[in-house]
Design an enzyme around this catalytic site. Structure first.
Site, PDB file in Angstrom:
ATOM      1  N   HIS A  66       0.997  -1.219   0.222  1.00 28.82           N
ATOM      2  CA  HIS A  66       0.143  -0.129   0.299  1.00 28.82           C
ATOM      3  C   HIS A  66       0.926   1.088  -0.324  1.00 28.82           C
ATOM      4  CE1 HIS A  66      -4.349  -2.114   1.711  1.00 28.82           C
ATOM      5  NE2 HIS A  66      -3.320  -2.656   1.249  1.00 28.82           N
ATOM      6  N   GLU A  68       1.214   4.210   1.840  1.00 23.46           N
ATOM      7  CA  GLU A  68       1.569   4.788   3.119  1.00 23.46           C
ATOM      8  C   GLU A  68       2.783   3.632   3.765  1.00 23.46           C
ATOM      9  OE1 GLU A  68      -3.178   5.306   2.899  1.00 23.46           O
ATOM     10  OE2 GLU A  68      -1.154   3.871   2.485  1.00 23.46           O
ATOM     11  N   CYS A  92      -6.074   2.357   5.255  1.00 21.40           N
ATOM     12  CA  CYS A  92      -6.594   1.273   5.827  1.00 21.40           C
ATOM     13  C   CYS A  92      -5.908   0.708   7.022  1.00 21.40           C
ATOM     14  CB  CYS A  92      -6.939  -0.008   4.605  1.00 21.40           C
ATOM     15  SG  CYS A  92      -4.835  -0.150   4.960  1.00 21.40           S
ATOM     16  N   CYS A  95      -2.185   0.580   7.148  1.00 20.15           N
ATOM     17  CA  CYS A  95      -1.614   1.146   7.185  1.00 20.15           C
ATOM     18  C   CYS A  95      -1.720   2.351   8.359  1.00 20.15           C
ATOM     19  CB  CYS A  95      -1.845   2.122   5.261  1.00 20.15           C
ATOM     20  SG  CYS A  95      -1.696   0.992   4.335  1.00 20.15           S
TER      21      CYS A  95
END
Length: 158
Positions: A66, A68, A92, A95
């Site tokens: 992801h 991040e 999410c 993260c």
């Protein structure tokens, strides 16, 4: 400082807006590579960009790649504490947890989880909000968002 108030009363300056717009550019790049359109910029407490990341789950085959997490991994660990994460989409749960463990000071995000879920109701997602998850941690992280939400949602429809 030129202030821009969010829906929740926080004030963002022109640097905040510029970093969030850079995250949106990274989201567009991710989309162009066939990945989900998410981008992130990690900025140190001194205002300098520490790292950038974009979603790469498809292009790398790493399901946890992801935006991040990629930004946190790319940054110098000695400079991450107290930093601000600018994310095109609300982080999410995975993260958000990583941002807690990295001891970030602030998160500024664009598109909210509920707005993204409304647009893509059959897409897998965890509905836990970033602020709700971070509120349970022992390290306090300020969460600001959604900000520039319409602009951030537009990356889903290139």
């Amino acid at each position: 400082m030129i202030g821009r108030f969010t829906d929740h009363g926080e004030v963002l300056d022109t640097h905040d807006v510029a970093h969030l717009r850079r995250a949106v550019q990274l989201a567009r790049q991710a989309s162009a590579d066939g990945d989900a359109p998410y981008g992130a910029v990690l900025v140190g407490a001194d205002g300098l960009v520490l790292a950038e990341g974009r979603n790469a789950t498809v292009s790398t085959g790493e399901l946890i790649s992801h935006a991040e997490l990629n930004a946190i991994r790319a940054a110098d660990p000695a400079r991450v504490a107290g930093a601000t994460m600018y994310a095109s989409g609300e982080p999410c749960a995975m993260c958000s947890g990583a941002m807690h463990w990295a001891r970030l000071g602030r998160v500024v995000f664009g598109a909210s989880i509920p707005s993204i879920r409304t647009m893509f109701p059959t897409s897998p997602s965890i509905g836990t909000r970033c602020a709700d998850l971070l509120r349970t941690g022992t390290h306090r992280v300020q969460v600001i968002g959604p900000v520039l939400e319409e602009e951030c949602l537009a990356v889903f429809f290139p």
